[in-house]
Design a protein around this motif. Structure first.
Motif, PDB file in Angstrom:
ATOM      1  N   SER A   1      15.501  -4.013 -35.526  1.00  0.00           N
ATOM      2  CA  SER A   1      14.013  -4.084 -35.708  1.00  0.00           C
ATOM      3  C   SER A   1      13.319  -3.255 -34.403  1.00  0.00           C
ATOM      4  CB  SER A   1      13.591  -5.775 -35.692  1.00  0.00           C
ATOM      5  OG  SER A   1      13.598  -5.935 -34.394  1.00  0.00           O
ATOM      6  N   PRO A   2      12.151  -2.726 -34.747  1.00  0.00           N
ATOM      7  CA  PRO A   2      11.345  -1.979 -34.038  1.00  0.00           C
ATOM      8  C   PRO A   2      11.367  -2.817 -32.255  1.00  0.00           C
ATOM      9  CG  PRO A   2      10.156  -1.646 -36.015  1.00  0.00           C
ATOM     10  CD  PRO A   2      11.560  -2.830 -36.169  1.00  0.00           C
ATOM     11  N   GLU A   3      11.134  -4.137 -32.712  1.00  0.00           N
ATOM     12  CA  GLU A   3      10.813  -4.988 -31.442  1.00  0.00           C
ATOM     13  C   GLU A   3      12.130  -4.798 -30.539  1.00  0.00           C
ATOM     14  OE1 GLU A   3       7.967  -6.205 -34.550  1.00  0.00           O
ATOM     15  OE2 GLU A   3      10.066  -5.909 -34.683  1.00  0.00           O
TER      16      GLU A   3
ATOM     17  N   ALA B   1       4.440   0.343 -14.579  1.00  0.00           N
ATOM     18  CA  ALA B   1       3.281   1.190 -15.138  1.00  0.00           C
ATOM     19  C   ALA B   1       3.803   1.725 -16.512  1.00  0.00           C
ATOM     20  CB  ALA B   1       2.822   2.269 -14.654  1.00  0.00           C
ATOM     21  N   LEU B   2       5.295   2.028 -16.538  1.00  0.00           N
ATOM     22  CA  LEU B   2       5.821   2.863 -17.734  1.00  0.00           C
ATOM     23  C   LEU B   2       6.125   1.528 -18.764  1.00  0.00           C
ATOM     24  CD1 LEU B   2       7.019   5.181 -19.307  1.00  0.00           C
ATOM     25  CD2 LEU B   2       9.065   4.904 -18.039  1.00  0.00           C
ATOM     26  N   VAL B   3       6.409   0.460 -18.258  1.00  0.00           N
ATOM     27  CA  VAL B   3       6.814  -0.606 -19.028  1.00  0.00           C
ATOM     28  C   VAL B   3       5.566  -0.981 -19.740  1.00  0.00           C
ATOM     29  CG1 VAL B   3       7.478  -3.169 -18.953  1.00  0.00           C
ATOM     30  CG2 VAL B   3       8.996  -1.366 -17.784  1.00  0.00           C
ATOM     31  N   ASN B   4       4.430  -1.344 -19.146  1.00  0.00           N
ATOM     32  CA  ASN B   4       3.262  -1.926 -19.682  1.00  0.00           C
ATOM     33  C   ASN B   4       2.627  -0.776 -20.484  1.00  0.00           C
ATOM     34  OD1 ASN B   4       2.989  -4.007 -17.903  1.00  0.00           O
ATOM     35  ND2 ASN B   4       1.905  -2.885 -16.447  1.00  0.00           N
ATOM     36  N   ARG B   5       2.792   0.465 -20.563  1.00  0.00           N
ATOM     37  CA  ARG B   5       2.653   1.504 -21.453  1.00  0.00           C
ATOM     38  C   ARG B   5       3.282   1.386 -22.677  1.00  0.00           C
ATOM     39  NH1 ARG B   5       2.095   7.459 -19.358  1.00  0.00           N
ATOM     40  NH2 ARG B   5       3.899   6.483 -18.629  1.00  0.00           N
ATOM     41  N   LEU B   6       4.698   1.319 -22.563  1.00  0.00           N
ATOM     42  CA  LEU B   6       5.762   1.180 -23.688  1.00  0.00           C
ATOM     43  C   LEU B   6       5.429  -0.211 -24.342  1.00  0.00           C
ATOM     44  CD1 LEU B   6       7.959   2.769 -24.865  1.00  0.00           C
ATOM     45  CD2 LEU B   6       9.522   1.285 -23.041  1.00  0.00           C
TER      46      LEU B   6
ATOM     47  N   VAL C   1       6.111  -0.381 -30.262  1.00  0.00           N
ATOM     48  CA  VAL C   1       6.296  -0.907 -31.929  1.00  0.00           C
ATOM     49  C   VAL C   1       5.484   0.033 -32.827  1.00  0.00           C
ATOM     50  CG1 VAL C   1       6.030  -3.121 -33.322  1.00  0.00           C
ATOM     51  CG2 VAL C   1       7.253  -3.178 -31.018  1.00  0.00           C
ATOM     52  N   THR C   2       4.268   0.010 -32.718  1.00  0.00           N
ATOM     53  CA  THR C   2       3.239   0.756 -33.143  1.00  0.00           C
ATOM     54  C   THR C   2       3.924   2.335 -33.726  1.00  0.00           C
ATOM     55  OG1 THR C   2       1.257  -0.483 -32.523  1.00  0.00           O
ATOM     56  CG2 THR C   2       1.020   1.641 -33.691  1.00  0.00           C
ATOM     57  N   ALA C   3       4.460   2.837 -32.606  1.00  0.00           N
ATOM     58  CA  ALA C   3       4.975   4.345 -32.752  1.00  0.00           C
ATOM     59  C   ALA C   3       6.233   4.381 -33.632  1.00  0.00           C
ATOM     60  CB  ALA C   3       5.464   4.793 -31.487  1.00  0.00           C
ATOM     61  N   ILE C   4       7.013   3.307 -33.408  1.00  0.00           N
ATOM     62  CA  ILE C   4       8.301   3.034 -34.453  1.00  0.00           C
ATOM     63  C   ILE C   4       7.762   2.788 -35.551  1.00  0.00           C
ATOM     64  CG2 ILE C   4      10.095   1.896 -34.851  1.00  0.00           C
ATOM     65  CD1 ILE C   4      10.906   1.626 -31.725  1.00  0.00           C
ATOM     66  N   GLN C   5       6.944   1.998 -36.057  1.00  0.00           N
ATOM     67  CA  GLN C   5       6.537   1.867 -37.466  1.00  0.00           C
ATOM     68  C   GLN C   5       5.929   3.067 -37.908  1.00  0.00           C
ATOM     69  OE1 GLN C   5       3.861  -1.616 -36.747  1.00  0.00           O
ATOM     70  NE2 GLN C   5       5.704  -3.091 -37.031  1.00  0.00           N
TER      71      GLN C   5
END
Length: 83
Positions: free
Chosen positions: A13-15, A39-44, A49-53
């Protein structure tokens, strides 16, 4: 034939894919890179998930399955980003 196709298309799954990418960031960050990694983790976390969907909608499940399997096999964030 259908069973083969279902097994080929089946992907995490995307998650799960996003969680793996975050884990790669955490594992590869050195102590002096912690702030940037956080910072990268927070942005990711906010966008992954939205980007993958969106990728699934635009490119289809077959392309997503290939991408997801590649990311899950990656041992570094650099390898995952090449997918």
């Amino acid at each position: 034939m259908f069973v083969f196709w279902l097994g080929w298309v089946r992907a995490p799954s995307p998650e799960v894919v996003c969680a793996h990418k975050i884990q790669l960031i955490v594992e590869t960050a050195t102590p002096d890179q912690r702030e940037g990694a956080e910072a990268l983790v927070n942005r990711l976390e906010g966008r992954c998930v939205t980007a993958i969907q969106r990728k699934i909608q635009l490119r289809g499940k077959l392309v997503y399955a290939e991408y997801a399997k590649c990311v899950m096999a990656a041992e570094s964030l650099m390898d995952a980003e090449r997918c």
